[in-house]
Design a protein around this motif. Structure first.
Motif, short mmCIF file in Angstrom:
data_model
loop_
_atom_site.label_atom_id
_atom_site.label_comp_id
_atom_site.label_asym_id
_atom_site.label_seq_id
_atom_site.Cartn_x
_atom_site.Cartn_y
_atom_site.Cartn_z
N THR A 72 32.13 45.93 43.78
CA THR A 72 31.93 45.02 42.65
C THR A 72 33.14 44.11 42.47
O THR A 72 32.98 42.93 42.16
N GLU A 120 26.92 37.99 44.36
CA GLU A 120 26.61 38.81 43.19
C GLU A 120 25.60 39.90 43.53
O GLU A 120 25.66 41.00 42.99
N ILE A 144 26.08 43.84 42.84
CA ILE A 144 25.13 44.67 42.09
C ILE A 144 24.65 45.83 42.95
O ILE A 144 24.48 46.95 42.46
#
Length: 76
Positions: A18, A58, A62
């Protein structure tokens, strides 16, 4: 080693993704801004590609968060 400790270590290592995604998004926007300042007329054509790159970065972040949560709460 205790299996619970191994789960926590694995989840912590999976959560590194992340942070790497955040670094990737920063690099994408930083390089876009650098290119847009050098050639402002070409920035309109590249703006869509920036959002594709951000969405992919992203998405990987995730996915890394999902793996960390699965290691913490699902794997016994």
């Amino acid at each position: 080693m205790d299996p619970a400790a191994g789960r926590f270590i694995g989840a912590g290592l999976a959560a590194i993704g992340t942070g790497a995604a955040a670094i990737g998004v920063g690099l994408i926007f930083g390089n876009f801004l650098l290119g847009a300042l050098r050639n402002p007329t070409a920035s309109d054509g590249q703006f869509g590609r920036v959002f594709i790159g951000v969405a992919l970065a992203e998405g990987l972040g995730i996915f890394a968060l999902l793996v960390a949560i699965l290691l913490l709460f699902v794997v016994k």
